[in-house]
Every structure is written in structure tokens, then in C-alpha cells.
Scaffold this active site. Structure first.
Site, mmCIF file in Angstrom:
data_model
loop_
_atom_site.group_PDB
_atom_site.id
_atom_site.type_symbol
_atom_site.label_atom_id
_atom_site.label_comp_id
_atom_site.label_asym_id
_atom_site.label_seq_id
_atom_site.Cartn_x
_atom_site.Cartn_y
_atom_site.Cartn_z
ATOM 1 N N PHE A 65 -14.715 -20.970 -30.750
ATOM 2 C CA PHE A 65 -14.059 -22.204 -31.041
ATOM 3 C C PHE A 65 -15.098 -23.468 -31.371
ATOM 4 O O PHE A 65 -14.582 -24.586 -31.826
ATOM 5 C CB PHE A 65 -13.157 -22.691 -29.793
ATOM 6 N N ARG A 66 -16.443 -23.007 -31.583
ATOM 7 C CA ARG A 66 -17.425 -24.079 -32.124
ATOM 8 C C ARG A 66 -17.377 -25.326 -31.406
ATOM 9 O O ARG A 66 -17.912 -26.265 -31.973
ATOM 10 C CB ARG A 66 -16.908 -24.261 -33.297
ATOM 11 N N HIS A 76 -21.848 -7.177 -29.237
ATOM 12 C CA HIS A 76 -21.575 -7.150 -30.543
ATOM 13 C C HIS A 76 -22.748 -5.957 -30.773
ATOM 14 O O HIS A 76 -23.993 -6.471 -30.826
ATOM 15 C CB HIS A 76 -22.146 -8.459 -31.212
ATOM 16 N N ASP A 99 -11.658 -11.851 -33.268
ATOM 17 C CA ASP A 99 -13.026 -12.476 -33.852
ATOM 18 C C ASP A 99 -13.023 -13.685 -34.839
ATOM 19 O O ASP A 99 -13.472 -14.012 -35.745
ATOM 20 C CB ASP A 99 -13.920 -11.376 -34.678
#
Ligand code: NCD
Ligand code: ZN
Length: 432
Positions: free
Chosen positions: A59-60, A170, A296
């Protein structure tokens, strides 16, 4: 008299028509006859699923809010039928200190209209313990950014914490991606598809096998994000069968797209790990071997995406397309509602210990998504609530869409209209 009743609900795939009674944001009854309630919503026989849970969103917020913020991200979630999201730590600052974690919690509490949890990052090993006390969804490890020595130290510390934590991974090997990226850059052929060669399947396979070894050695619970190759999934399932605590996630783009999309939509399909060719890629036939779908959702600006292959930023906004794409497959009889419930409701709730979410049962949070299975439309990023108005799925015809999203008894989306709500941190019950 209870707060709310949803009448004429079609619980799928059970087919039963029923009424759901809700009090204080919880499901208190599931009955044939509607209970007396202050408020009544007629669901008109439409299918009702538990609110979807997305274990993987970016969501930055804070620091990169020109791409997305907790408000717009949570609106996109509500638009897509998601009632709980778990935000990744690669914001500015990264969510890898107690201070940054608490700051992001405040932001989410202020802005989010859906419920949430936060994943923690790792930078300073000293911060692992204080951050763990704040109950992160997981500690996220980006193997494409860390050396083995750092991974070892992080595993050593996290596996020793008093409260058991999950490591989400990741999985792309740092050395291999760096080496292959250098090689491809030297060839000076700047086409979008070259990106798949710069981060080849073997890079993921090596990272997955290394992290399985680490997880096994330190007896540490692992969740592998966005698995993109058949070989990696085989390794994960083999480890699982051998008794290791490990789960897998697939993202919509790895499920629905192949490398021909580099031609069709250029760097709009650029993401890490990249979209694979037919030989390596996973598809719908692998779904039964996968634990969950994580979107993602990784928004960037159109300008950031339109740069050349090396400068374009990796990431695809998926919150508003994932469910319609899956419902289209339900309409085609390729998958069933039970698959969606496992992959996007019960599965993520179980892996991340959200004991009040993911099921429609008495005592659970009253989180729902209501569906119109007949509605057909063409995906158009201009209609998105996310700030990221692009999609490799642009132009896809879909049939089936969420028409109402309910978070703890509060309607947050109805037919494309959105309503204020105070999203809550999903409270922690004791981890196994
Ligand atoms: C992610 C992002 O944009 O935050 N991008 C992506 O391609 N998945 C970060 C990442 O997972 O590498
Ligand atoms: Zn990732």
C-alpha cells in the site's frame, strides 16, 4: 433484537438459502427464518462468500503515497471483495523498526476501510525482538536483496523468539538475478521479454531450495510468496510431505498469464518474479497443490511503468481484478466456490492465524462479499479505485463480480459506491 440481518443469502457451494444475524460485528446466527433485527439487508439470493483475505499487498504508505496510500489501497480492496489485507514492509521508511511499525499502524488505523495486519521487514537484527512483540503478520525476507550470511542470522534470531513467527519469503536468488541481469543488460536488446531472462526460473528454484534448507535447519515456519515455477512448487510440496512447516502462494498474474503478455502489454506485465514461459509456468491445473492466492498488489504510476525495460518498475495492481477473473473460471466450471474459499478465505486465515476470519460460522467476524455471477464486463483500469490505472488484464472479458463488501457488519462497498469505515488491526490469538 440484534443489530443486522442479511436475509436471502445463498451460501455457496452449499446452496442453502439462509439469513445471517449480526451483532457487534460478529456472526451470531445462521438460520432459515430471518431473526428480528434493527437493520435488514435483502441479499436477494445472491451468492455470499466470507470476505476475502489478501496476505500480500503493497500500500506504499508511508513515503510512496503518490503510488497508493492506505485509503486508496483499502478502497481497491473493498472494490475487489477483500475485507482483510496484510501490508508488505517495503515502504519509506521500511517497516523494520518498532518506531516505523507503530507509525504505519497509526496510518492504517486512520485511513483503512478494511481490516489489516502488517508484515515486518528486517534490517537491523537488534530490532527483530521489539518488532516481534508488536505481532506482525510475518517477517518478510526478500532473498533477491540479502546475502546468505544475513539470511542465516535472521533465521537464527527469528526461530528463537518466544512467540512463534512466520517468515514470508520472496524467493529469487540475489547472485543469480544480479548476474543474469548484468548479462542481459550487456546484450543491449531492450525489449520487455528480456526481463524474464534477467531473473530466470532457476533463480527462484535455487532460492526456494536454500530457504527450505534454512527453514528445516532452524525449524522455522515458512510461507513462500508468489511461487512462479513448477519446479519450485514441487520442492515446496516435497518439503511439506516430509513434514516441514511450509506453505505456498500464487499471484493472479502467474496463474492467468504467460510470457506472451510481454508482447501484448509491454512493461505493464513486468513484475518480480517475472511471468514464465509454458515450460516453467504454473496454471489453473496446479491450484489444488497451492495453499493460497496472494495478489501481490504492487501499484506504480503509469509513468514509472512506461519507462524502458530496465527502468520500468516491477509490480501489478491486482486487488480489483483477482476475484472477477476467478469468478469467470467458476462460471466456466473450471474451479468451484470451494476453491476460492480455500485459497482466499480459510487458507490465509489459517496460515496467518486470523482465528476470527475466513469462515461464515457463528462467532466469526461478519466479513462478507456478495456476488453477482451473471454480470459481464470488460476490465478497464480507468474504473479502478487504486491509484495505479494500468493492468495486464485490461480488455479481459469477465463474468461474475463482487457487488457488496461487508467488514464486521458494516457495508463498505455496494454496487461501486463506497462508505466510510474504521478498519481494525486484526487481533492476535495465540499462535500455535
Ligand atoms: C514489489 C513492489 O513493487 O513493492 N514488486 C513486485 O514486482 N512484486 C516488490 C517485490 O516483491 O519485489
Ligand atoms: Zn515479492
Amino acid at each position: 433484537m440484534i443489530d443486522l440481518c442479511l436475509k436471502n443469502c445463498k451460501l455457496v457451494p452449499e446452496n442453502g438459502n439462509c439469513s445471517i444475524g449480526i451483532e457487534n460485528g460478529k456472526i451470531v446466527s445462521i438460520t432459515k427464518i430471518p431473526p428480528k433485527s434493527e437493520k435488514l439487508i435483502d441479499i436477494k439470493g445472491n451468492p455470499v462468500l466470507p470476505g476475502l483475505i489478501d496476505s500480500h499487498v503493497h500500500f506504499r504508505d508511508p513515503g510512496l503515497t503518490y503510488k497508493e496510500d492506505f485509503k486508496t489501497g483499502s478502497l481497491a480492496a473493498a472494490a475487489g471483495g477483500f475485507t482483510t489485507v496484510m501490508d508488505m514492509p517495503n515502504t519509506k521508511p521500511q517497516t523494520n523498526t518498532k518506531k516505523a511499525f507503530l507509525e504505519k499502524l497509526e496510518i492504517a488505523r486512520k485511513k483503512s476501510i478494511v481490516d489489516f495486519k502488517l508484515h515486518a521487514g528486517i534490517n537491523d537484527l537488534e530490532q527483530i525482538r521489539p518488532v516481534a512483540e508488536l505481532n506482525p503478520a510475518s517477517f518478510k525476507i526478500f532473498m533477491d536483496l540479502y546475502d546468505n550470511s544475513f539470511l542465516m542470522e535472521a533465521f537464527k534470531q527469528i526461530s528463537k523468539l518466544p512467540q512463534k513467527q512466520i517468515i514470508t519469503v520472496h524467493a529469487e536468488d540475489k547472485n543469480i538475478t544480479n548476474y543474469c541481469t548484468r548479462m542481459e543488460k550487456n546484450r543491449m536488446i531492450e525489449v520487455p521479454e528480456i526481463y524474464a531472462k534477467a531473473r530466470p526460473p532457476v533463480s527462484e528454484v535455487i532460492a526456494v531450495s536454500a530457504v527450505i534448507a534454512l527453514g528445516g535447519f532452524y525449524d522455522q515456519k515458512l510461507h513462500i510468496c508468489h511461487v512462479s515455477t513448477k519446479k519450485s512448487l514441487q520442492l515446496i510440496n516435497h518439503a511439506k510431505i516430509s513434514g516441514q512447516n511450509i506453505t505456498s502462494e500464487i499471484s493472479p498474474h502467474h496463474l492467468f498469464l504467460d510470457n506472451s503478455y510481454f508482447h501484448k502489454c509491454g512493461n505493464f506485465v513486468k513484475t518480480n518474479p517475472p511471468i514464465r514461459d509454458d515450460e516453467n509456468k504454473l496454471d489453473m491445473s496446479c491450484l489444488k497443490e497451492i495453499d493460497i492466492i496472494g495478489t501481490d498488489h504492487a501499484p506504480h504510476t503509469v509513468e514509472e511503468k512506461k519507462r524502458n525495460v530496465w527502468e520500468s518498475l516491477p509490480g501489478i495492481p491486482n486487488l480489483e481484478t483477482a476475484l472477477p477473473l476467478l469468478l469467470t473460471r467458476v462460471n466456466e466450471n473450471k474451479i468451484g466456490f470451494k476453491d476460492i474459499k480455500r485459497l482466499l478465505c480459510r487458507g490465509p486465515a489459517e496460515i496467518f492465524n486470523l482465528s476470527n476470519k475466513g469462515k461464515i460460522e457463528e462467532g466469526m467476524d461478519a466479513d462478507f462479499v456478495i456476488l453477482d455471477m451473471k454480470k459481464e464486463y470488460v476490465i478497464n483500469p480507468d474504473d479502478f479505485k487504486t491509484k495505479a490505472k494500468y493492468s495486464p488484464f485490461e480488455g479481459f472479458k469477465v463474468k461474475g463480480t463482487p457487488i457488496m463488501t461487508i467488514v464486521r457488519g458494516k457495508v463498505v462497498m455496494e454496487n461501486g459506491e463506497f462508505f466510510e469505515n474504521k478498519g481494525k488491526l486484526v487481533s492476535e490469538h495465540h499462535k500455535k
